[in-house]
Write a protein that holds these residues in place. Structure first.
Motif, PDB file in Angstrom:
ATOM      1  N   GLU A   1       0.849  -1.186   0.000  1.00 47.87           N
ATOM      2  CA  GLU A   1       0.000   0.000   0.000  1.00 47.87           C
ATOM      3  C   GLU A   1       0.891   1.244   0.000  1.00 47.87           C
ATOM      4  O   GLU A   1       1.656   1.472   0.946  1.00 47.87           O
ATOM      5  CB  GLU A   1      -0.915   0.012   1.218  1.00 47.87           C
ATOM      6  CG  GLU A   1      -1.998  -1.064   1.190  1.00 47.87           C
ATOM      7  CD  GLU A   1      -3.128  -0.704   0.249  1.00 47.87           C
ATOM      8  OE1 GLU A   1      -3.276   0.483  -0.107  1.00 47.87           O
ATOM      9  OE2 GLU A   1      -3.878  -1.631  -0.136  1.00 47.87           O
ATOM     10  N   VAL A   2       0.789   2.033  -1.070  1.00 46.50           N
ATOM     11  CA  VAL A   2       1.716   3.143  -1.304  1.00 46.50           C
ATOM     12  C   VAL A   2       0.961   4.464  -1.403  1.00 46.50           C
ATOM     13  O   VAL A   2      -0.156   4.522  -1.923  1.00 46.50           O
ATOM     14  CB  VAL A   2       2.500   2.912  -2.623  1.00 46.50           C
ATOM     15  CG1 VAL A   2       3.471   4.054  -2.882  1.00 46.50           C
ATOM     16  CG2 VAL A   2       3.251   1.589  -2.573  1.00 46.50           C
ATOM     17  N   ALA A   3       1.592   5.523  -0.914  1.00 47.38           N
ATOM     18  CA  ALA A   3       1.124   6.895  -1.142  1.00 47.38           C
ATOM     19  C   ALA A   3       2.349   7.758  -1.476  1.00 47.38           C
ATOM     20  O   ALA A   3       3.496   7.335  -1.258  1.00 47.38           O
ATOM     21  CB  ALA A   3       0.385   7.438   0.078  1.00 47.38           C
ATOM     22  N   VAL A   4       2.094   8.955  -2.002  1.00 49.30           N
ATOM     23  CA  VAL A   4       3.185   9.806  -2.483  1.00 49.30           C
ATOM     24  C   VAL A   4       2.965  11.249  -2.050  1.00 49.30           C
ATOM     25  O   VAL A   4       1.846  11.776  -2.151  1.00 49.30           O
ATOM     26  CB  VAL A   4       3.290   9.753  -4.026  1.00 49.30           C
ATOM     27  CG1 VAL A   4       4.450  10.643  -4.509  1.00 49.30           C
ATOM     28  CG2 VAL A   4       3.477   8.329  -4.528  1.00 49.30           C
ATOM     29  N   VAL A   5       4.038  11.874  -1.591  1.00 52.96           N
ATOM     30  CA  VAL A   5       4.072  13.317  -1.370  1.00 52.96           C
ATOM     31  C   VAL A   5       5.115  13.889  -2.320  1.00 52.96           C
ATOM     32  O   VAL A   5       6.266  13.426  -2.335  1.00 52.96           O
ATOM     33  CB  VAL A   5       4.455  13.664   0.087  1.00 52.96           C
ATOM     34  CG1 VAL A   5       4.573  15.182   0.257  1.00 52.96           C
ATOM     35  CG2 VAL A   5       3.443  13.094   1.062  1.00 52.96           C
ATOM     36  N   THR A   6       4.725  14.870  -3.135  1.00 56.84           N
ATOM     37  CA  THR A   6       5.680  15.510  -4.031  1.00 56.84           C
ATOM     38  C   THR A   6       5.922  16.940  -3.586  1.00 56.84           C
ATOM     39  O   THR A   6       5.061  17.571  -2.973  1.00 56.84           O
ATOM     40  CB  THR A   6       5.185  15.519  -5.490  1.00 56.84           C
ATOM     41  OG1 THR A   6       4.057  16.396  -5.604  1.00 56.84           O
ATOM     42  CG2 THR A   6       4.810  14.124  -5.956  1.00 56.84           C
ATOM     43  N   ASN A   7       7.096  17.451  -3.909  1.00 57.01           N
ATOM     44  CA  ASN A   7       7.466  18.828  -3.577  1.00 57.01           C
ATOM     45  C   ASN A   7       7.754  19.617  -4.845  1.00 57.01           C
ATOM     46  O   ASN A   7       8.522  19.165  -5.705  1.00 57.01           O
ATOM     47  CB  ASN A   7       8.726  18.862  -2.715  1.00 57.01           C
ATOM     48  CG  ASN A   7       8.498  18.487  -1.260  1.00 57.01           C
ATOM     49  OD1 ASN A   7       9.149  19.011  -0.362  1.00 57.01           O
ATOM     50  ND2 ASN A   7       7.592  17.570  -1.010  1.00 57.01           N
TER      51      ASN A   7
END
Length: 210
Positions: A35-41
């Motif tokens: 189970e994956v999630a992503v935060v981008t900057n």
């Protein structure tokens, strides 16, 4: 803020292929029931988050774009508050998460992550930037838990000596792992995935994990 979900940073210069790497890795991991999630900057946009959302491989709510409004490394090292808040939101919304990727905005070879924010981090460079990058001893390249040298297919077109990179990079990494990738063909990506499974998530690799 205490850690509960594994967090993996993805850093590197502008154009090195950080987002492209995520576009490849996320589906590979979800096929392994991770189970994956992503935060981008990004500085003043959510461009990378929007790009990932268009791919459709994760629910849009599992991808958060952070507008740092400052030097990219500040938000992942000196003051990671905005990223920590985004991580907390994902943890509350998806308590079953195994892994959160935190992609830095494009920065230089000095970019490193605070270990208050991540458990480990990958530093991405690309062959198109030249074969002298390993010799420059940038802290991001030297200190990262894993270095990914991307776009290896470009070497003959940009005058870069891939053999020289393969020779010199390990000397400056002092035994830390280096993988060579081509996100268009998938070359080398299995090794990056397995590094994440074994080293970040502490999962045993059994048989073929394609």
């Amino acid at each position: 803020m205490s850690k509960s979900v594994a967090r993996l940073g993805i850093g590197g210069p502008v154009g090195s292929g950080k987002t492209a790497l995520l576009e490849c890795l996320v589906p590979m991991l979800t096929r392994q029931n991770i189970e994956v999630a992503v935060v981008t900057n990004d500085l003043l946009t959510t461009e990378d988050a929007d790009r990932l959302k268009r791919k459709g491989f994760l629910p849009e709510s599992k991808i958060i774009g952070v507008e740092t409004g400052s030097c990219p490394h500040t938000a992942i090292r000196e003051d990671p508050t905005m990223n920590l808040l985004a991580v907390k939101d994902l943890e509350l919304l998806y308590p079953q998460l195994d892994l959160i990727f935190i992609e830095s905005g494009g920065d230089n070879l000095a970019s490193t992550f605070s270990y208050d924010l991540v458990d480990s981090y990958i530093f991405v460079i690309d062959v198109g930037a030249g074969d002298d990058i390993p010799r420059k001893n940038g802290p991001g390249f030297v200190q990262a838990d894993l270095v990914v040298i991307n776009k290896i297919d470009l070497a003959p077109y940009v005058g870069a000596d891939l053999d020289l990179i393969r020779q010199q990079a390990p000397e400056h990494r002092r035994g830390k792992p280096i993988f060579y990738t081509n996100c268009k063909t998938g070359n080398g990506l299995e090794r990056v995935r397995d590094f994440i499974l074994e080293t970040v998530l502490f999962r045993e690799i059994v048989g073929n994990t394609n």
